[in-house]
Write an enzyme that holds these catalytic residues in place. Structure first.
Site, PDB file in Angstrom:
ATOM      1  CE1 TYR A  23      -3.793   2.635   0.209  1.00 30.37           C
ATOM      2  CE2 TYR A  23      -2.682   2.734   3.076  1.00 30.37           C
ATOM      3  CZ  TYR A  23      -3.552   3.472   1.367  1.00 30.37           C
ATOM      4  OH  TYR A  23      -4.205   4.667   1.620  1.00 30.37           O
ATOM      5  CB  THR A  66       1.179   4.580   4.435  1.00 33.85           C
ATOM      6  OG1 THR A  66       0.707   3.292   4.768  1.00 33.85           O
ATOM      7  CG2 THR A  66       0.514   5.811   3.494  1.00 33.85           C
ATOM      8  CE  LYS A  67       0.621  -0.787   5.674  1.00 34.88           C
ATOM      9  NZ  LYS A  67      -1.025  -1.504   5.335  1.00 34.88           N
ATOM     10  CB  SER A  68       8.517  -0.589   4.722  1.00 36.30           C
ATOM     11  OG  SER A  68       8.003  -0.018   5.615  1.00 36.30           O
TER      12      SER A  68
END
Ligand code: PLP
Length: 399
Positions: free
Chosen positions: A194, A196-198
């Site tokens: 997603y 905002t994920k790393s």
């Protein structure tokens, strides 16, 4: 406008105005890789998706990696592959995002919430044991903020009862438990890409597993239940003929997403090192602010540092956590809360009669936590600016 550079092109650029909660690390490399997909004429699942799966699998050292269009889809198909059925119980932490539990309801199974460890916010093995019944079929540990759960204890509990362990590793790329990569430990591990994920593909997910049959079933289910390599039917290698094996889903990744993933995977370790550095600066500097408690990472594991979650020491300030976040925003730092415990949401209360009762640690933690910005494009000065705004708010409302 949140910052002058909503997208950072190939470098760490100091933000002067406000520190946003998150910025994806998108460089010319990602852009070139996506353009390459667009120019190739192959837009949906195809060669880049297959390559991304292979490289992801090799990066972790997992036998299979099956891509999806989200981690939610990955969790859903992992539960299906594990044979979870109506009425089965699946134990998961109260401190998680709704996706972890909602997928259980897709199968008309029951999400059973367990309390978390007060230091790590990870599901507590003793709490899992308390929640086990004759109907328990699986456990979904969530590696909170990127720190791996107590996997030895959890896998032992599962092995004793023949339960499937499905890890929600949405925060844990990369993360290590006793020198093993997350993605090679439980029966199935689900990752999120997603925005905002790393590691991001905009939207996207992946399941890793060592089980050949489960991997095969998930590959079939993610594309309409059509027999393997259905995507090849439009290539010269493929044929027009296919067979539908079962009613499947439309959960496949696209080559445009995979293009982003391939470029992101090339810098996944660097991005992790950068988050570790930011976490290091925070933890060092917050020693001088006793009102703010820094995250605890156990000695035998390495966090992915997807989130940096601090806790406000109870009664040390004249304001509560919500007000603290508002004040931080005024001071130029955007913060967030991970998570609102599931039993606090109307859906879970109304459907499963959950209430804060019985979740002592989650309740306590929830009132104290806030997540500070941590992402690879932050400059050291940005981290300093976050510390300054925290310090400012603490001084203003110190008891
Ligand atoms: C983000 C997240 C998910 C869902 O991931 P998607 O890729 O958005 O479906 C699941 N679990 C946790 C803990 C998450 O943070």
């Amino acid at each position: 406008m949140i910052s002058e550079n909503p997208v950072t092109f190939g470098g760490i650029v100091k933000t002067n105005v406000e520190i946003p909660f998150h910025k994806p690390y998108i460089t010319e490399d990602e852009i070139a890789e996506v353009l390459d997909s667009l120019r190739s004429g192959w837009l949906t699942m195809g060669p880049k998706t297959v390559l991304f799966e292979e490289q992801f699998r090799d990066y972790l050292g997992a036998p299979h990696a099956v891509s999806m269009n989200s981690c939610t889809a990955a969790l859903h198909l992992a539960l299906l592959a594990a044979g979870i059925k109506e009425g089965d119980e699946v134990i998961l932490p109260a401190m998680t995002f709704t996706a972890t539990a909602e997928v259980v309801t897709y199968l008309r199974a029951i999400p059973v919430l367990a309390d978390v460890d007060v230091d790590t916010c990870n599901i507590d093995a003793a709490a899992i044991e308390e929640k086990m019944t004759e109907k328990t079929r699986a456990i979904i540990p969530v590696h909170f903020a990127g720190q791996p759960c107590d996997m030895d204890e959890i896998c032992d509990l599962a092995a004793g009862r023949n339960l499937t362990v499905i890890e929600d590793a949405a925060h844990a790329i990369p993360a290590r438990y006793k020198n093993r990569m997350v993605g090679t430990i439980g029966d199935l591990t689900c990752f999120s890409f997603y925005a905002t994920k790393s590691l991001t593909t905009g939207e996207g997910g992946m399941v890793t597993t060592a089980d050949d049959a489960w991997a095969e079933r998930m590959r079939t289910l993610r594309l309409h239940g059509i027999s393997r390599d259905a995507w090849k039917r439009y290539t010269s290698e493929g044929t027009w003929y296919y067979e539908v094996m079962e009613a499947g889903y439309k959960y496949n990744m696209t080559d445009i997403q995979a293009a982003l993933g391939l470029a992101q995977l090339r810098k996944v370790d660097w991005m992790w090192q950068r988050r570790q550095q930011i976490a290091g600066i925070y933890t060092e500097k917050f020693k001088a602010i006793p009102e703010v408690q820094t995250p605890v990472v156990k000695a035998d594991r390495e966090s992915g540092w997807h989130l940096y979650v601090v806790r406000l020491v109870p009664d040390a300030l004249t304001i509560d956590r919500n007000r603290f976040i508002d004040e931080l925003k005024e001071a130029g730092t955007m913060a967030s809360v991970h998570f609102i415990p599931l039993y606090r949401h109307p859906y879970y209360q109304n459907t499963f009669q959950y209430s804060p009762r019985g979740f002592k640690s989650s309740e306590k933690i929830y009132e104290q936590i806030l997540s500070l910005p941590i992402y690879p494009g932050m400059a050291d000065e940005d981290a300093e600016q976050v510390i300054e705004s925290v310090d400012y708010v603490v001084r203003k409302f110190r008891r």
